[in-house]
Design a protein around this motif. Structure first.
Motif, PDB file in Angstrom:
ATOM      1  N   HIS A   1     109.282 105.028  28.341  1.00  0.00           N
ATOM      2  CA  HIS A   1     108.441 104.066  27.640  1.00  0.00           C
ATOM      3  C   HIS A   1     108.424 104.451  26.162  1.00  0.00           C
ATOM      4  O   HIS A   1     108.942 105.499  25.772  1.00  0.00           O
ATOM      5  CB  HIS A   1     107.045 104.047  28.251  1.00  0.00           C
TER       6      HIS A   1
ATOM      7  N   GLU B   1     102.174 102.379  21.684  1.00  0.00           N
ATOM      8  CA  GLU B   1     102.093 101.357  22.727  1.00  0.00           C
ATOM      9  C   GLU B   1     103.502 100.930  23.111  1.00  0.00           C
ATOM     10  O   GLU B   1     104.280 100.493  22.264  1.00  0.00           O
ATOM     11  CB  GLU B   1     101.311 100.146  22.210  1.00  0.00           C
TER      12      GLU B   1
ATOM     13  N   ILE C   1     100.772  95.886  28.331  1.00  0.00           N
ATOM     14  CA  ILE C   1     100.591  95.024  29.498  1.00  0.00           C
ATOM     15  C   ILE C   1      99.278  94.252  29.408  1.00  0.00           C
ATOM     16  O   ILE C   1      99.200  93.080  29.792  1.00  0.00           O
ATOM     17  CB  ILE C   1     100.649  95.860  30.796  1.00  0.00           C
TER      18      ILE C   1
ATOM     19  N   SER D   1      91.387  99.257  28.292  1.00  0.00           N
ATOM     20  CA  SER D   1      92.331 100.362  28.083  1.00  0.00           C
ATOM     21  C   SER D   1      91.615 101.688  28.290  1.00  0.00           C
ATOM     22  O   SER D   1      90.389 101.740  28.420  1.00  0.00           O
ATOM     23  CB  SER D   1      92.917 100.334  26.665  1.00  0.00           C
TER      24      SER D   1
ATOM     25  N   GLY E   1      99.523 102.171  31.542  1.00  0.00           N
ATOM     26  CA  GLY E   1     100.504 101.105  31.676  1.00  0.00           C
ATOM     27  C   GLY E   1     101.757 101.505  32.420  1.00  0.00           C
ATOM     28  O   GLY E   1     102.298 100.730  33.215  1.00  0.00           O
ATOM     29  N   SER E   2     102.258 102.730  32.187  1.00  0.00           N
ATOM     30  CA  SER E   2     103.487 103.148  32.858  1.00  0.00           C
ATOM     31  C   SER E   2     103.271 103.281  34.361  1.00  0.00           C
ATOM     32  O   SER E   2     104.180 103.002  35.156  1.00  0.00           O
ATOM     33  CB  SER E   2     103.991 104.474  32.278  1.00  0.00           C
TER      34      SER E   2
ATOM     35  N   TYR F   1     103.369  99.855  35.763  1.00  0.00           N
ATOM     36  CA  TYR F   1     104.764  99.401  35.671  1.00  0.00           C
ATOM     37  C   TYR F   1     105.549  99.803  36.922  1.00  0.00           C
ATOM     38  O   TYR F   1     106.185  98.962  37.573  1.00  0.00           O
ATOM     39  CB  TYR F   1     105.371 100.020  34.413  1.00  0.00           C
TER      40      TYR F   1
END
Length: 386
Positions: free
Chosen positions: A126, A295, A299, A208, A19-20, A23
């Protein structure tokens, strides 16, 4: 007027999953009028990815020296190489703003360079960052110093902001929160899901990395009970990771292997199709008590909502931003098999009517709140206020 230049130094980046990484990519892709450059580690398939981007990416090899582990200095070569390459890139690129993608290792390296070259510094974090780093004395000192040197510390969720204050003592007035968003293609009408329309063919979906805290094991353990109530139910798992073989074996042992499909890594079109075919998105995430990993925002929950898919997620981390409990789906204890099964049942009450209601509420929430263009605009206003 000179074009503003942003230099992002990050330990990890796309095409590596996470996710990062998404991002940062989405923010940089939407910073209109800003010349952006990224310095990061080499990844498999990075050349094909890099050449498609509107920003420039420089890659380098980063690896620890395990023979220094007894001296607790195995990461020293990473810091040295990061510092050398960062200095070289700053001299050539002459950035207006320097951005560290992590508290460590990039935070202290960027902070040192920001002082030397007198460049404003931004440090990102995060949700998993502060509690993980705060548990180790040396890394927490480095992270505190980096945050102290920064003009702005940006948290990707309220949960990350709380962690900065609690674990690292960063003043709350120094922190700005810029939440993640959802890519525009997830809102396309052709990929809109129709959950609950075929109750004899219900599809559960997870997207994921296959790691313990994402909760795939809990979903698999809930499946035998759910399949008794919904015989046509199947579970599609998109993503790869270290738990894949173990999860495949578990599905076999539970007698549900024929109704579970491990789809592996899919391309963008395959991901859109997976969301569009889903009746419920299930990812009961939880905290990793040992490392503090959690988490940050989730996203994928926002992506599912954009497609009109109801969601079941865990209570851990920053999922309060991406799931409206009882409105767009449910947040449950990710380790509780019965809680996950009950949440899925609640979504498919009344012949799928609730699934459609939750899905539509999620779609409307995503339309209001999750567009990346708005996130990028906020980030630009913080970093380039003029």
């Amino acid at each position: 007027m000179n074009t503003p230049r942003l230099f992002l130094l990050t330990d990890d980046f796309l095409p590596h999953q996470g996710g990062s990484r998404v991002y940062y990519h989405e923010l940089l892709s939407r910073l209109e009028g800003v010349d952006c450059r990224v310095l990061t580690r080499q990844q498999e398939g990075d050349a094909a990815f890099d050449e498609r981007q509107v920003y420039q990416v420089e890659r380098m090899g980063l690896s620890a020296w395990e023979f220094l582990k007894p001296l607790r200095m195995q990461f020293l070569p990473i810091y040295v190489r990061l510092l050398w390459r960062t200095i070289r890139t700053i001299r050539r690129f002459k950035p207006t703003v320097l951005v560290a993608g992590e508290l460590v290792p990039t935070g202290p390296v960027a902070a040192l360079c920001a002082r030397w070259f007198r460049i404003p510094l931004v440090v990102f974090t995060h949700a998993e960052g502060p509690p993980t780093i705060g548990r180790t004395r040396f890394q927490s000192r480095l992270a505190r110093w980096a945050c102290g040197q920064a003009r702005w510390v940006i948290a990707a969720s309220d949960n990350a902001q709380d962690g900065l204050v609690r674990w690292l003592g960063v003043p709350v007035e120094k922190i700005e929160v810029v939440l993640p968003g959802v890519s525009e293609e997830h809102f396309e009408e052709r990929f809109r899901a129709r959950p609950g329309q075929k109750m004899d063919e219900i599809t559960l979906l997870s997207v994921s990395r296959l790691i313990e805290r994402k909760g795939h094991r809990t979903v698999l353990e809930a499946l035998p009970e759910l399949i008794r109530d919904f015989p046509g139910m199947r579970y599609v798992v998109v993503g790869t990771g270290p738990l894949e073989n173990e999860l495949r074996a578990l599905a076999h042992d539970l007698g549900v292997a024929s109704q579970v499909r491990f789809a592996g890594k899919v391309d963008a079109l395959g991901l859109m199709a997976a969301y569009a075919a889903a009746d419920c998105f299930v990812l009961p995430n939880m905290d990793n008590a040992e490392t503090g990993d959690t988490e940050g925002f989730g996203i994928v929950f926002g992506e599912a909502a954009a497609h009109g898919v109801p969601v079941v997620g865990g209570r851990a981390g920053g999922t309060t931003h991406s799931i409206r409990d009882g409105e767009t789906g449910f947040r449950v204890d990710g380790a509780n098999v019965k809680a996950v099964a009950d949440a899925v049942r609640r979504i498919f009450r009344n012949g799928g009517l609730y699934a459609r209601t939750y899905g539509e509420a999620g779609r409307q929430m995503a339309e209001r709140e999750f567009h990346w263009s708005g996130r990028a605009k906020r980030f630009k206003q913080i970093v380039f206020p003029g």
